[in-house]
Design an enzyme around this catalytic site. Structure first.
Site, short mmCIF file in Angstrom:
data_model
loop_
_atom_site.label_atom_id
_atom_site.label_comp_id
_atom_site.label_asym_id
_atom_site.label_seq_id
_atom_site.Cartn_x
_atom_site.Cartn_y
_atom_site.Cartn_z
N ASN A 167 0.48 -1.74 -0.30
CA ASN A 167 0.08 -0.10 -0.07
C ASN A 167 0.85 1.16 -0.34
O ASN A 167 1.71 1.53 1.65
CB ASN A 167 -1.04 -0.29 1.44
CG ASN A 167 -1.64 1.54 1.31
OD1 ASN A 167 -2.85 1.26 0.28
ND2 ASN A 167 -1.65 2.09 2.20
N GLU A 168 1.18 2.16 -0.99
CA GLU A 168 1.29 3.34 -1.09
C GLU A 168 3.35 3.05 -1.05
O GLU A 168 3.73 3.91 0.22
CB GLU A 168 0.76 4.20 -0.43
CG GLU A 168 -0.58 4.21 -0.74
CD GLU A 168 -1.28 5.60 -0.30
OE1 GLU A 168 -0.44 6.53 1.03
OE2 GLU A 168 -1.82 5.74 -1.16
N GLU A 273 -8.92 2.82 -2.00
CA GLU A 273 -9.85 4.11 -1.06
C GLU A 273 -10.66 5.85 -1.66
O GLU A 273 -9.90 6.02 -2.94
CB GLU A 273 -8.50 4.73 -0.07
CG GLU A 273 -8.09 3.59 0.69
CD GLU A 273 -6.68 4.38 1.80
OE1 GLU A 273 -7.09 5.88 1.49
OE2 GLU A 273 -6.13 3.71 2.72
#
Ligand SMILES: *[C@@H]1O[C@H](CO)[C@@H](O)[C@H](O)[C@H]1NC(C)=O
Ligand SMILES: *[C@@H]1O[C@H](CO)[C@@H](O)[C@H](O)[C@H]1NC(C)=O
Ligand SMILES: *[C@@H]1O[C@H](CO)[C@@H](O)[C@H](O)[C@H]1NC(C)=O
Ligand SMILES: *[C@@H]1O[C@H](CO)[C@@H](O)[C@H](O)[C@H]1NC(C)=O
Ligand SMILES: *[C@@H]1O[C@H](CO)[C@@H](O)[C@H](O)[C@H]1NC(C)=O
Ligand SMILES: *[C@@H]1O[C@H](CO)[C@@H](O)[C@H](O)[C@H]1NC(C)=O
Ligand SMILES: *[C@@H]1O[C@H](CO)[C@@H](O)[C@H](O)[C@H]1NC(C)=O
Ligand SMILES: *[C@@H]1O[C@H](CO)[C@@H](O)[C@H](O)[C@H]1NC(C)=O
Length: 559
Positions: A167-168, A273
């Site tokens: 994630n990121e 998201e």
């Protein structure tokens, strides 16, 4: 005891699943779209479901407000039973969870979600030392074992849609070299899932950053570096954490540019998201746009952020609160509005699975000054080979504390600078995702790498026991053969583990850890009011700095 409880758990689930009461359908990917078993399109209509862990807002080294602990949201049957009616009211068919603990029991939550027709997207990484560190990226046995441990814990459930390998991890153009490790993680996770006949997809969730790196990042993660149209190192599911629609925006204003960038994308894309919280309360007018005719040729839905309270520098992203004893749920206007929007969605059923174009895997983006990831990926980490190295090294890292995270970075710094003073380097443990060069020992866990450089220093000092002490952190290995050097040990143990292979699950009794400490939940900050940065990729900062110096300079000189 251990075996018995595992068998008992498996039996319970098997009984449940074969009871015929309910079976959630299998979702498959054809090319860039997801499909239900009947061939109709499947869209992710989801919500993030992870209670926020502890965040130290005073830590200047933690600009992304990354949590240092986590609460496994799928391990508390009371909390899941409390929340399920609210997830059902929202009308979601998927939740995203950011951190789970593979040693806990998830049967109750997973079964309840499955019965309610809710799939899970599970992030495999954990915070602190359980994720690919954007500042010192590597793909190593401890991370592979963590990922495999989680997959093993969830493989018995029928409602895991996907596992995210990161994630990121990358948040800026200068960090894009880390993608070589993310892609290797996707490759090895995919090979493992295939070996277990798991239908779960492999995903990555990206920050919606600068246009100079997000499109090539997405293309790199879904490309074939060999140019043979093979998907073996490609993700199935690209997630964009996108907060660009705020209030009464419009498709043209918020989504058109990004949608155009992904017009020709080859695998599934969705918003991992979404939900800009300014203005507040949220009206969620992006929902009809995200599931509308302009979006669905490119996007397969999204995950609204967040069911649980989630504080960030950009304010509150939660949709519910709880009574002080945690027993009851109060919903907010955000919740009520999302519920109305989600329940008004009707899915557009085009294309059908039979007319969906087959998967294709283009060649990879070329490296340049703003896109740094090499098309030469690091090898598959091998527990067996790294255990062999550790057992034969002359000097072994033997910490007096169980919290090695606290000291390992410092010790790398010490050992590598001592080696540098001896005219030697730490290159064998370094990994460079930009040059595509991976030191022989670079896929081993941090402890083994530390033993390796400590052994090199010990050997450079004619095996003087004092040179293996490192203030009480090292022990001379009585089993080591004195005529064999660390580099010879590595060459011999790793000779068959330099390429790509199907990873093997760590042995349950073996020395290699399959679980990580630390933890996470979504972590947030916002540079601009609408741009959220989430990340879980923090790690060995000391190592990070050392390697950055080493690689940037092309040489290791630490006199
Ligand atoms: C990228 O640049 C930022 C800002 O200059 C810096 O803080 C960060 O450490 C750099 N990251 C890498 C991986 O070089
Ligand atoms: C959005 O637009 C509607 C219709 O014009 C209006 O009633 C509402 O107040 C607006 N809401 C926000 C948050 O701007
Ligand atoms: C499970 O969740 C409930 C409700 O929040 C809470 O009261 C309880 O302490 C939790 N149990 C554990 C073991 O964390
Ligand atoms: C670098 O390559 C990427 C991917 O091919 C491309 O999108 C980007 O425009 C290139 N940047 C420069 C400065 O050439
Ligand atoms: C381990 O040490 C680090 C750094 O000192 C500290 O932040 C962390 O809380 C410690 N973890 C545990 C589990 O004690
Ligand atoms: C081990 O190394 C750490 C970090 O350099 C140091 O603080 C500690 O005193 C050393 N010795 C022991 C026994 O932990
Ligand atoms: C994280 O560090 C702890 C000790 O500090 C260790 O037990 C655990 O295995 C590590 N996890 C990973 C994934 O490296
Ligand atoms: C997982 O749960 C076990 C049992 O409660 C605990 O000992 C372990 O520390 C947890 N692991 C993580 C990474 O939180």
């Amino acid at each position: 005891m251990f075996t018995f409880s595992r068998l008992a758990a498996a039996f319970t689930v098997a009984t449940y699943l074969s009871s015929g009461v309910h079976a959630i359908g299998k979702i498959t990917r054809s090319g860039r779209y997801l499909f239900n078993a009947d061939g109709s399109r499947f869209y992710i209509k989801g919500v993030a479901y992870q209670e926020q862990g502890a965040v130290d807002t005073s830590d200047p080294n933690n600009p992304f407000l990354e949590p240092s602990t986590f609460i496994d949201p799928l391990a508390n049957s009371t909390a899941c039973a409390r929340d399920l009616p609210f997830l059902q009211q929202l009308g979601v068919n998927a939740i995203r969870v950011y951190s789970v603990n593979s040693s806990l029991n998830h049967d109750s939550c997973m079964q309840a979600l499955s019965s309610a027709g809710i799939y899970t997207i599970i992030d495999l990484s954990l915070p602190v030392n359980g994720s690919i560190d954007r500042d010192s990226p590597a793909w190593t046995t401890n991370l592979l074992d963590l990922y495999i441990g989680t997959i093993n814990a969830f493989s018995k459930y029928d409602n895991v849609l996907a596992y995210n390998v990161g994630n990121e991890v990358v948040t800026a153009t200068n960090g894009t070299a880390a993608l070589a490790f993310v892609k290797a993680a996707a490759r090895d996770t995919k090979a493992y899932l295939t070996s277990k006949s798991s239908p779960a997809l492999v995903g990555y969730a990206a920050i919606n950053g600068d246009d100079t790196f997000v499109p090539p990042l997405a293309n790199y993660l879904s490309c074939d570096p060999t140019g043979k149209n093979s998907g073996s190192s490609a993700i199935d599911l690209f997630g964009l954490n996108d907060y660009s629609w705020c209030g009464n925006s419009s498709f043209e204003a918020a989504y058109a540019d990004t949608t155009n960038q992904f017009a020709g994308y080859n695998v599934v894309a969705y918003f991992s998201e979404y939900g800009c919280n300014s203005p507040s309360p949220r009206i969620w007018t992006e929902v009809p746009a995200l599931f509308g005719s302009q979006a669905v040729p490119v996007w397969s839905g999204g995950i609204a952020f967040s069911y649980f309270p989630a504080e960030s520098a950009a304010g509150e992203f939660g949709m519910v609160t709880f009574s002080p004893d945690g027993s009851t749920v109060q919903t907010s206007t955000d919740f009520t509005n999302l519920k109305a929007q989600y329940n008004a969605v009707s899915f557009i059923n085009t294309p059908s699975q039979s007319s969906a174009p087959a998967a294709a895997y283009p060649s990879c983006p070329q490296q340049n000054t703003t896109f740094l990831a090499s098309n030469t990926l690091p090898p598959t980490p091998s527990d067996a080979a790294c255990a062999c190295v550790e057992s034969k090294l002359s000097c072994q890292f033997n910490p007096q504390t169980s919290n090695t995270t606290a000291i390992i970075g410092t010790l790398f710094g010490t050992a590598c600078s001592l080696l540098g003073a001896k005219g030697d380097t730490c290159n064998d443990i370094a990994a460079d995702g930009s040059a595509g060069q991976y030191g022989l020992v670079s896929a081993c866990d941090p402890s083994t790498k530390l033993s390796y450089v400590m052994s090199e220093y010990f050997e450079a000092n004619n095996r003087d026991p004092q040179a293996c002490s490192f203030a009480g952190n090292g022990t001379v290995n009585p089993a080591a053969v004195s005529s064999v050097s660390a580099s010879q040990v590595a060459s011999s143990c790793l000779s068959t583990a330099t390429g790509t292979f199907v990873p093997v699950a760590p042995s349950p009794t073996g020395g290699s850890s399959s679980q990580s400490s630390g933890g996470s939940s979504p972590s947030h900050s916002a540079g601009a009011a609408t741009a959220l940065l989430t990340s879980d990729s923090r790690g060995l900062m000391g190592v990070a700095l050392m390697f950055a110096i080493s690689i940037a300079g092309g040489i290791w000189s630490l006199a």
